[in-house]
Enzyme design. Structure first.
Site, PDB file in Angstrom:
ATOM      1  N   TYR A 155       0.879  -1.296   0.123  1.00  0.00           N
ATOM      2  CA  TYR A 155       0.125  -0.223  -0.061  1.00  0.00           C
ATOM      3  C   TYR A 155       0.907   1.166   0.290  1.00  0.00           C
ATOM      4  CZ  TYR A 155      -4.423   2.942   1.475  1.00  0.00           C
ATOM      5  OH  TYR A 155      -4.920   4.341   1.683  1.00  0.00           O
ATOM      6  N   LYS A 159       0.866   4.406  -2.712  1.00  0.00           N
ATOM      7  CA  LYS A 159       0.715   5.972  -2.406  1.00  0.00           C
ATOM      8  C   LYS A 159       2.014   6.822  -2.197  1.00  0.00           C
ATOM      9  CE  LYS A 159      -4.348   4.726  -1.563  1.00  0.00           C
ATOM     10  NZ  LYS A 159      -4.930   5.036  -2.435  1.00  0.00           N
TER      11      LYS A 159
END
Ligand code: NAP
Length: 247
Positions: A155, A159
């Site tokens: 993640y 991001k």
């Protein structure tokens, strides 16, 4: 066709995406939003936006598939009479786990949706924005992309990558009147965070200087600012909406 602006929001059926759709509709924009699987939730978002008096179109599309992104964009352009004024890349997933135990599929799935999906959408929509010589792109990053987080290596990579792409595209499109910015939420109450254990929630709270969880409204207001006329001289920025987590 109307004189209203058209906003295209990915993952608008639930959570932050729904709040963004409602907020932009409240500001008088027609809305095209995508969802992947939750038709019921998508119908609710459709009704909530229509109640604000704007036109709404929901489209089922998996953003990790470039053809589906192209089809979503084509439907939005047709709905908008040839233009898309605002793109919000919000669709995202998490598949958390410690790095040493993470499977390839878990890493790839998160990169495919969060990073590649954002790229496919920006590539497709920027062509139409360049023709109009105006536009606003807002990408959903995360505080995790700014400072990392144990148990979220996939993640965090996705991001942080979104931030890199935001800054790169901002440079490419600045002279065409198009701004590209990112919003980096901290810990926001949605289905994504409701899956966390109480222990993980308590641990997260201790890391928030404001000592409270954010709301989808907090994030939607930041997106609406970056999607609106008032932010015309701001590009390539990351606006953290996180109660101070990234300080
Ligand atoms: P959420 O409640 O889980 O909603 C995710 C949305 O994305 C849903 O509309 C979902 O549609 C859609 N979606 C998921 N996979 C998709 C795919 N492959 N293609 C198209 N749409 C897809 O998430 P959220 O908490 O609102 O998060 C929204 C964004 O904010 C994400 O990018 C997330 O990473 C980011 N963010 C959230 C937090 C937080 O604390 N909640 C913090 C920082 C950043 P379906 O329901 O139809 O599957």
């Amino acid at each position: 066709m109307t004189d209203r602006k058209l906003a295209l929001v990915t993952g608008g059926s639930r959570g932050i995406g729904r709040a963004v759709c409602e907020k932009l509709a409240e500001r008088g924009m027609d809305i095209v939003f995508s969802y992947q699987a939750g038709i019921r939730a998508a119908e609710e978002t459709e009704q909530l936006c229509a109640a604000k008096g704007v036109r709404v179109l929901k489209v089922q599309a998996n953003v990790s598939n470039s053809e589906e992104c192209d089809s979503l964009i084509a439907q939005a352009v047709e709905f908008g009479g040839g233009r898309i004024d605002v793109l919000v890349n919000n669709a995202g997933i998490a598949k958390d786990g410690l790095a040493m135990r993470m499977r390839n599929e878990e890493f790839d799935a998160v990169i495919d949706v969060n990073l590649k999906g954002t790229f496919y959408m920006m590539r497709g929509v920027s062509k139409f924005m360049i023709r109009e010589r105006r536009g606003r792109i807002v990408n959903m990053s995360s505080v995790v992309g700014v400072r990392g987080n144990a148990g979220q290596i996939n993640y965090a990579a996705s991001k942080a990558g979104v931030i890199g792409m935001t800054k790169s595209l901002a440079r490419e499109l600045a002279s065409r009147g198009i701004t590209v910015n990112a919003v980096a939420p901290g810990f926001v109450e949605t289905d994504m965070t409701r899956k966390m254990t109480q222990q993980a929630r308590n641990a997260a709270l201790t890391g928030i200087p404001m000592k409270k969880i954010g709301s989808v409204q907090d994030v939607a207001c930041a997106v609406a600012f970056l999607a609106g006329e008032e932010s015309g001289y701001i590009t390539g920025q990351v606006l953290c909406v996180d109660g101070g987590m990234a300080i």
